[in-house]
Design a protein around this motif. Structure first.
Motif, PDB file in Angstrom:
ATOM      1  N   VAL B  88       0.849  -1.200   0.000  1.00  0.00           N
ATOM      2  CA  VAL B  88       0.000   0.000   0.000  1.00  0.00           C
ATOM      3  C   VAL B  88       0.884   1.249   0.000  1.00  0.00           C
ATOM      4  N   ALA B  91       2.400   1.726  -3.482  1.00  0.00           N
ATOM      5  CA  ALA B  91       1.421   2.251  -4.442  1.00  0.00           C
ATOM      6  C   ALA B  91       1.152   3.730  -4.173  1.00  0.00           C
ATOM      7  N   ALA B  92       1.041   4.079  -2.898  1.00  0.00           N
ATOM      8  CA  ALA B  92       0.801   5.484  -2.545  1.00  0.00           C
ATOM      9  C   ALA B  92       1.980   6.352  -2.980  1.00  0.00           C
ATOM     10  N   VAL B 102      -5.604   9.086  -4.758  1.00  0.00           N
ATOM     11  CA  VAL B 102      -6.099   7.706  -4.834  1.00  0.00           C
ATOM     12  C   VAL B 102      -7.352   7.618  -5.703  1.00  0.00           C
ATOM     13  N   LEU B 131      -5.947   1.432  -3.046  1.00  0.00           N
ATOM     14  CA  LEU B 131      -4.531   1.070  -2.875  1.00  0.00           C
ATOM     15  C   LEU B 131      -4.374  -0.390  -2.458  1.00  0.00           C
ATOM     16  N   SER B 136      -3.227  -2.431  -7.734  1.00  0.00           N
ATOM     17  CA  SER B 136      -3.047  -0.974  -7.599  1.00  0.00           C
ATOM     18  C   SER B 136      -1.723  -0.508  -8.191  1.00  0.00           C
ATOM     19  N   ALA B 140      -1.225   2.266 -11.014  1.00  0.00           N
ATOM     20  CA  ALA B 140      -0.344   3.431 -10.844  1.00  0.00           C
ATOM     21  C   ALA B 140       0.590   3.542 -12.049  1.00  0.00           C
TER      22      ALA B 140
END
Lengths: 337, 337
Positions: B88, B91-92, B102, B131, B136, B140
């Motif tokens: 997570v 991905a963020a 997001v 996410l 994800s 991205a």
């Protein structure tokens, strides 16, 4: 050797993406086959699909009555439940009737198979105990049988324990064959599981539903367990599950139970028929689609039951954004119900 | 039509309880087949097994370099991750490099596929967001490609969007065929998925691993993605997962990636070979056992890698009490390593 039959398929867009082959038998109590697809003589492990047969001694011994087991507790004895709060409460209640603690359960602990229940349990700060095991109701039933037999319950999961001897004898009686030389394995919850020809399992459920071929005490026990299932279908499986919903909409007309590795079995008492399905690859989704097709074909229900069966015979697959991307559907000879 | 081949089986006690049939191709970059089991010409949806091919334009466009994507972020672009905290966070971080929120992800939200991560998330009082979606990182990457192309990212999952046109062109180049008339479906995360013959997918991964048959820019992009995977194997899948562990123990020797419905693909760059597997019934466990057998046969590793592959080629099944009750193992032509 008879080839396996195509029983279900999974589509994506216009294409078939995956296929489930296996065998399916619909039998009456005499062993006459009304439908046989694939090799119905191949022995298969009944797994949890035969829990209702394994629960017969619990009732027949007088144990269920003596200890005051409720419909919910008897249904849970036949269940592969999701570990939802109601299931846990029912299992705990059954143990309380016996005056036994959770530590006497020999099934092992696992997180609830119902995802929401598992997350709620984690959110509470607790972890899983044996009551959450999908087989905890069956094991509470075994403990009740041990109490009724006035035997030490310790080791009740072992094949040589008096409890499992009774349970195996009940299976042999229902299957109509000796399991002495049957292929033998250990189930997920620690008890023995035996391989029996699929046609024998179907015939056993025809007997279970109709009482034909059973003595009067065993026939009464079978009726009692079926009534418990229809009275408390939530206990049999849980939220959104096939067997719970089937017993709700087909109340009194079908008693159905899944097992691990793509096994599904059931009784259609009004027709005197039993059904047994094995998906070769072990997929539950394939067995459920095939079972829905068989129930629709033989019961020919109308209204809500017909709508529900159609939704399970062809089950939509949606992606995470909610769009329909394909379906799981009964196939081959079962297609087009 | 070529019959499907037995690729894996599941035992319980002394008996085989379930069987997985399918097809398996090992190809070089020219399309020469070194191993072909079952019908390797049948078109199959590549699903998430071809994510690394779908990530080629992200690198080739210069987008990954321009926005400073790290090894972890590039590996996550090829991943089906478990939604664990590290995934997570990665991905963020990728979205932050693009200056996007997001809400621009169009993959939908689902609970982490890693059970412990899902329970921890629930225990924190939060719920899943996009996410956590196993795709994800790929999404991205799509957003990065949109930014590099200086096109509006909205609708980037649609087949007609410039991003998916680039991605489809990359697949066509790798497969060596037009997908204009291919069977078409929507993947779990909303993007199009196309059916291509299994042998073409294997050849595509031979090209991906060796660069043969690719232009210099695409070959460089393929090397970059492989290096990212070996540098950050945890991002590819997660705790205890086949692809993560395989990339750890076979660092530099194999790049492998599973897909939904029993697809598995990979590159063996040192040998110039690609592998593609489809289990007919969609079972991941069957594809993993078969992939382990193929990796062992072609790479002939020693030490830890050999031990790990053996443990995946024959994987123990244990019940809830911890007792070994059976195994999932490669079978048929693949049996016995």
């Amino acid at each position: 050797m008879t080839a396996s039959a195509l029983l279900a398929e999974v589509t994506r867009g216009v294409a078939v993406e995956s296929r489930h082959y296996g065998a399916l038998a619909v039998s009456d109590a005499s062993g006459r086959l009304l439908l046989a697809l694939g090799d119905v003589e191949r022995p298969v492990f009944g797994r949890s699909a035969v829990k209702a047969l394994q629960a017969l001694p619990l009732v027949e011994s007088g144990g269920a009555e003596r200890f005051g087991f409720s419909d919910r507790e008897l249904a849970l004895a036949c269940a592969s439940h999701g570990g939802e709060p109601e299931h846990v409460e029912t299992a705990a209640g059954a143990l309380a009737r016996l005056g036994l603690g959770v530590e006497t359960l020999e099934c092992g602990a696992h997180w609830p198979t119902n995802d929401a229940a598992a997350r709620a349990l984690a959110a509470s700060g607790a972890g899983p105990i044996a009551l959450h095991n999908n087989c905890s109701g069956k094991h509470a039933g075994f403990l009740c049988l041990a109490c009724a037999m006035e035997t030490d319950p310790a080791g009740y999961v072992e094949a040589e324990h008096p409890v499992q001897r009774e349970v195996t004898a009940a299976l042999e009686g229902a299957f109509g064959l000796s399991l002495a030389d049957a292929a033998f394995g250990i189930d997920g919850c620690g008890i023995p599981t035996y391989a029996a020809p699929l046609a024998s399992i179907a015939r056993a459920f025809a007997r279970f539903g109709s009482g034909e071929g059973f003595g009067p005490e065993r026939a009464r026990a079978a009726r009692r367990l079926q009534q418990a299932g229809w009275s408390a279908p939530f206990e049999i499986a849980g939220t959104g599950r096939f067997d719970t919903e089937a017993m709700q909409v087909l109340n009194g007309r079908a008693f159905v139970k899944m097992g691990a590795e793509g096994v599904h079995a059931g009784a259609l008492p009004g027709l005197g028929l039993g059904v047994a399905i094995k998906i070769d690859d072990g997929a539950t989704r394939g067995a459920e689609a095939a079972m829905a097709a068989v129930l629709a074909r033989f019961l020919r229900p109308e209204g809500d039951a017909a709508t529900w069966l159609a939704s399970r015979e062809r089950r939509s697959l949606r992606n995470w954004a909610g769009a329909e991307v394909g379906e799981v559907r009964a196939a081959g000879e079962l297609a087009g119900g």
